[in-house]
Design a protein around this motif. Structure first.
Motif, PDB file in Angstrom:
ATOM      1  N   VAL A   1       0.839  -1.206   0.000  1.00 50.40           N
ATOM      2  CA  VAL A   1       0.000   0.000   0.000  1.00 50.40           C
ATOM      3  C   VAL A   1       0.869   1.250   0.000  1.00 50.40           C
ATOM      4  O   VAL A   1       0.592   2.223  -0.695  1.00 50.40           O
ATOM      5  CB  VAL A   1      -0.941  -0.009   1.224  1.00 50.40           C
ATOM      6  CG1 VAL A   1      -1.621   1.332   1.396  1.00 50.40           C
ATOM      7  CG2 VAL A   1      -1.981  -1.108   1.064  1.00 50.40           C
ATOM      8  N   ALA A   2       1.931   1.248   0.804  1.00 50.87           N
ATOM      9  CA  ALA A   2       2.816   2.400   0.923  1.00 50.87           C
ATOM     10  C   ALA A   2       4.231   1.895   1.164  1.00 50.87           C
ATOM     11  O   ALA A   2       4.442   0.757   1.580  1.00 50.87           O
ATOM     12  CB  ALA A   2       2.361   3.314   2.061  1.00 50.87           C
ATOM     13  N   ASP A   3       5.197   2.762   0.939  1.00 54.13           N
ATOM     14  CA  ASP A   3       6.589   2.389   1.153  1.00 54.13           C
ATOM     15  C   ASP A   3       7.394   3.645   1.431  1.00 54.13           C
ATOM     16  O   ASP A   3       7.010   4.753   1.052  1.00 54.13           O
ATOM     17  CB  ASP A   3       7.151   1.663  -0.067  1.00 54.13           C
ATOM     18  CG  ASP A   3       8.491   0.994   0.215  1.00 54.13           C
ATOM     19  OD1 ASP A   3       8.836   0.842   1.403  1.00 54.13           O
ATOM     20  OD2 ASP A   3       9.192   0.634  -0.744  1.00 54.13           O
ATOM     21  N   PHE A   4       8.536   3.458   2.079  1.00 52.38           N
ATOM     22  CA  PHE A   4       9.410   4.587   2.378  1.00 52.38           C
ATOM     23  C   PHE A   4      10.255   4.915   1.162  1.00 52.38           C
ATOM     24  O   PHE A   4      10.864   4.029   0.554  1.00 52.38           O
ATOM     25  CB  PHE A   4      10.314   4.261   3.569  1.00 52.38           C
ATOM     26  CG  PHE A   4      11.120   5.445   4.035  1.00 52.38           C
ATOM     27  CD1 PHE A   4      10.513   6.490   4.717  1.00 52.38           C
ATOM     28  CD2 PHE A   4      12.477   5.515   3.783  1.00 52.38           C
ATOM     29  CE1 PHE A   4      11.239   7.586   5.138  1.00 52.38           C
ATOM     30  CE2 PHE A   4      13.217   6.606   4.201  1.00 52.38           C
ATOM     31  CZ  PHE A   4      12.601   7.649   4.883  1.00 52.38           C
ATOM     32  N   ASP A   5      10.274   6.183   0.796  1.00 55.64           N
ATOM     33  CA  ASP A   5      11.069   6.654  -0.335  1.00 55.64           C
ATOM     34  C   ASP A   5      12.341   7.286   0.208  1.00 55.64           C
ATOM     35  O   ASP A   5      12.306   8.396   0.746  1.00 55.64           O
ATOM     36  CB  ASP A   5      10.262   7.693  -1.136  1.00 55.64           C
ATOM     37  CG  ASP A   5      10.995   8.159  -2.387  1.00 55.64           C
ATOM     38  OD1 ASP A   5      12.227   7.973  -2.457  1.00 55.64           O
ATOM     39  OD2 ASP A   5      10.339   8.711  -3.283  1.00 55.64           O
ATOM     40  N   PRO A   6      13.483   6.600   0.109  1.00 49.68           N
ATOM     41  CA  PRO A   6      14.709   7.135   0.716  1.00 49.68           C
ATOM     42  C   PRO A   6      15.197   8.418   0.062  1.00 49.68           C
ATOM     43  O   PRO A   6      15.843   9.236   0.719  1.00 49.68           O
ATOM     44  CB  PRO A   6      15.718   5.995   0.526  1.00 49.68           C
ATOM     45  CG  PRO A   6      15.186   5.178  -0.599  1.00 49.68           C
ATOM     46  CD  PRO A   6      13.696   5.302  -0.535  1.00 49.68           C
ATOM     47  N   ALA A   7      14.900   8.605  -1.209  1.00 50.34           N
ATOM     48  CA  ALA A   7      15.367   9.811  -1.894  1.00 50.34           C
ATOM     49  C   ALA A   7      14.692  11.059  -1.323  1.00 50.34           C
ATOM     50  O   ALA A   7      15.329  12.089  -1.121  1.00 50.34           O
ATOM     51  CB  ALA A   7      15.097   9.704  -3.394  1.00 50.34           C
TER      52      ALA A   7
END
Length: 796
Positions: A544-550
């Motif tokens: 559903v969601a994820d962490f975007d490191p950029a």
């Protein structure tokens, strides 16, 4: 064939077939011709340069006009095959200036493999061609640059430019190529060409040339296939090729072995930045093989992106490209066996040694179907791929074992296609399915679905059997078939949700931007920290969601929150309570930002929609918490005259703050900032009202407590004077600046270090205003201040 990697990467020898990582397609085509008992020296040799850059560093917000590489090449290849003539057609990969230089080298001339014709498909302008760099970015090349870089052993016989405006006027690139001696003749199209007409034009042109007809006659006959214009011939119309033999055409695109499937569908749209990121990852020259991980929710376009990236980068992998898709019940052994078979290997155990012997790309699709233990096995294999090889992996939720690889390059895909790309995609689907859909209707669908590719496809498919206006109304109202298709897209995700995950998914509706920093998102997901952390991991595990490191945020597609709003709506009271819980978390996040930096301004701009929701509900939330949040926001915001993106929003911030200010002092401070902002917006008459109000409040406060409020009055007078100067009321500005100096002078004499900057600015403004009015400065005012400055210098 020698398996030593240097042969493939460095070799340009008669026995080798690779040049600096790119395929020497001319040699490959010549070898194929000889196997067919044809002499390539007596065939019409055509080098095709098909360039379709996907990203422009100089204009990052305006992607280059899309061009379907596959379609362009297939049209040309089909035209050549249909000609049934002795034509040797080779496609240049990658379509870069460096690769072109190598394929037009003196060695090709001595080997009698120098092309007769350079066929260019792509974008052009009057004095040059738009090529690509090795990552797919725009690389404009002028004719002067071509002359400087190519150093041709002899001119090309013919350049055919299948590009807009390539022969639009006398100074076109076609004319320039001939005038500067790069080609004896050039043919260009002043307008875009219909697909079927372009095929027929090329077939007739090249067939006639192989039959020995002069170029001018061949162009005249080929022009009969064009309905919108005539192609323009520049240069030697008598050019002909009388010494060619008879025989069948040979078409070579230099693709390595393997089983990489076609993307299928209707073409590739958008995602230019992602393609460049993948190309950069695959192009790294490191001892460990890169593993690119594309993750995201169902239907967001992971497989499509992976296949497009693989097709664009096959030239890096002369050892071949192997593809395997995971299905329910599959194991790591099944996928490895399939990859080995695609490369012609008999055993799974041969796969790793093969990647060490020569550069190979492995494409592993839909790995969410594998159990976690099987993914760990794959991760162990991918970690030991040979130098020069790489893997491209797609899966819905990210995987810890794969992300833990030292060369993992995660690309979380949670944004849909941009609006223009989504509209083009819808119209392409409509043409394929013969649905009468105009651009305005396509835009309605694109905006509603947030550019989500699978949702768009499902909605357009509905248009095959539904009344269009009824469907569009349902889409606008978010009901009916639109809701049903949204459920289809997120059914897989919803099945993997427990109660904690459901609450976290429900909370995403509190972040209209479609992304949020982790602190506020955790606060929204659950009140207890361990529960909040597990809830976010649940969102991740369900894709559903994820962490975007950029960007240092959690991200999700807009339709994810829309699904939650429909299935688990927050009531008004619950919504207010959730926002109240969020306030302290947002305040902590704002306090963590470094004030007045470009990075902070960018992060605030990205979160503006989220913060705006709090601003709109500020009067309904606890006053003290709101004021603490506003103070933190004020500290982080850039000055209004140093930002364009945030300036209009800052006006709303200070107006909202003024309405809930705790006391007169806070209200005066906010009025000053409001005046500053209105002045930066060019609304100086309105700004005067705000700064006058602040000066008046501080005067009253200073009467009761001069030590506390006189410095504030001085600052306010400086702000008021600046606005007066902006409306050219210089005499009044001079009075305001002078009063500020007079008010602040005693404080400066007592604490010079604390007030030197402020009084220095007031003095400069005062002297500037004096000069503008033609009046002499007041020496009685200046004397003590100058003396104090002098004393400060002596002390230091």
């Amino acid at each position: 064939m020698d398996r030593n990697r240097d042969t493939y990467i460095q070799g340009d020898i008669q026995g080798g077939v690779w040049v600096t990582g790119s395929h020497n397609v001319v040699l490959l085509a010549a070898q194929r011709a000889r196997r067919q008992e044809q002499n390539p020296a007596r065939m019409l040799r055509i080098l095709a340069l098909v360039a379709a850059p996907v990203y422009d560093l100089r204009n990052p917000d305006r992607p280059p006009q899309p061009l379907d590489l596959r379609d362009e090449w297939q049209r040309l290849a089909r035209a050549v095959r249909d000609a049934q003539a002795p034509i040797l057609l080779a496609r240049l990969t990658p379509p870069t200036l460096d690769a072109l230089r190598r394929h037009l080298s003196p060695r090709r001339a001595t080997q009698e493999l120098f092309p007769h014709v350079l066929h260019f498909s792509g974008h052009a302008w009057a004095n040059g061609l738009l090529l690509e760099d090795e990552y797919g970015q725009s690389a404009p090349v002028t004719v002067a640059a071509l002359l400087g870089d190519l150093s041709l052993p002899r001119p090309l016989d013919l350049v055919v430019l299948n590009a807009c405006e390539s022969a639009a006027h006398a100074h076109s690139v076609a004319q320039t190529l001939v005038d500067r001696g790069l080609a004896r003749a050039a043919v260009g199209h002043p307008r875009p060409v219909y697909d079927r007409e372009a095929i027929a034009f090329a077939r007739t042109l090249y067939a006639d040339l192989t039959d020995g007809y002069p170029l001018a006659e061949a162009v005249t006959r080929a022009n009969r296939h064009l309905s919108t214009h005539d192609a323009v011939l520049v240069g030697d119309g008598d050019l002909c090729f009388p010494d060619l033999t008879h025989g069948e055409p040979v078409v070579e695109d230099g693709r390595p072995g393997g089983n990489l499937p076609s993307r299928g569908g209707v073409g590739f749209f958008g995602r230019g930045v992602d393609l460049v990121h993948i190309a950069r990852a695959l192009g790294e020259r490191r001892s460990l093989a890169p593993v690119v991980l594309i993750s995201g929710p169902p239907g967001i376009g992971k497989t499509t992106l992976a296949l497009e990236a693989a097709h664009r980068n096959v030239w890096r992998y002369p050892g071949g490209v192997a593809y395997a898709e995971a299905t329910e019940g599959a194991t790591a052994h099944d996928l490895l066996t399939a990859l080995a078979a695609a490369l012609g290997l008999e055993r799974e155990d041969d796969l790793l040694p093969e990647t060490m012997a020569r550069p190979i790309l492995l494409v592993l699709d839909a790995l969410e179907a594998l159990p976690s233990e099987e993914r760990k096995i794959l991760a162990g294999i991918l970690e030991h791929l040979g130098e020069g090889s790489a893997a491209l992996v797609t899966l819905r939720p990210p995987d810890a074992a794969l992300e833990g690889l030292p060369t993992a390059r995660p690309i979380p895909l949670h944004e849909g296609l941009d609006l223009e790309a989504a509209v083009d995609y819808i119209l392409a689907l409509a043409r394929q399915w013969r649905i009468p859909l105009d651009r305005s209707q396509a835009q309605t669908l694109a905006e509603a679905a947030g550019g989500h590719p699978e949702l768009l496809r499902l909605l357009v498919a509905q248009a095959r059997r539904r009344d269009m206006e009824a469907l569009l109304k349902e889409v606008r109202d978010r009901r009916g078939d639109y809701q049903a298709q949204l459920d289809v897209v997120y059914a897989w995700c919803a099945e993997r949700m427990g109660e904690a995950g459901r609450r976290a998914w429900q909370a995403l509706a509190l972040f209209p931007a479609g992304h949020a920093p982790e602190g506020p998102l955790r606060a929204a997901a659950a009140e207890e920290e361990p529960v909040a952390a597990r809830a976010l991991e649940t969102l991740r595990a369900a894709a559903v969601a994820d962490f975007d490191p950029a960007r240092q945020v959690w991200a999700w597609h807009a339709t994810v929150a829309e699904y939650a709003r429909r299935h688990w709506p927050l009531g008004e009271a619950a919504r207010r309570d959730c926002l109240a819980v969020l306030l302290p978390a947002w305040t902590r996040w704002l306090r963590s930002l470094s004030p007045e930096t470009s990075e902070t301004a960018a992060r605030l701009t990205a979160q503006q929609a989220n913060l705006d929701l709090l601003l709109a509900r500020a009067s309904d939330l606890p006053r003290e918490e709101v004021r603490a949040w506003l103070r933190a926001l004020h500290r982080a915001l850039p000055p209004p005259d140093r930002t364009l993106a945030l300036r209009p929003w800052e006006e709303r911030v200070y107006r909202a703050w003024k309405r809930i200010a705790a006391d007169e002092a806070e209200q005066a401070m906010v009025s000053n900032m409001l005046g500053y902002t209105l002045s930066a917006l060019g609304r100086r008459e309105e700004a005067l009202g705000a700064t006058e109000e602040a000066v008046g409040v501080y005067r009253e406060l200073a009467r009761g407590n001069p030590d506390a409020f006189l410095p504030d009055l001085a600052r306010s007078l400086g702000a008021h004077g600046s606005v007066l100067r902006g409306v050219e009321r210089y005499a009044e500005a001079m009075e305001a600046f002078g009063e500020g100096v007079r008010v602040l002078a005693p404080f400066f004499r007592r604490l010079p270090e604390a007030f030197a900057g402020l009084i220095g600015n007031l003095l400069n403004d005062y002297l500037s205003a004096c000069q503008a009015t033609g009046r002499e400065p007041d020496e009685e005012l200046l004397g003590p201040v100058v003396e104090a400055f002098q004393m400060g210098r002596d002390d230091s």
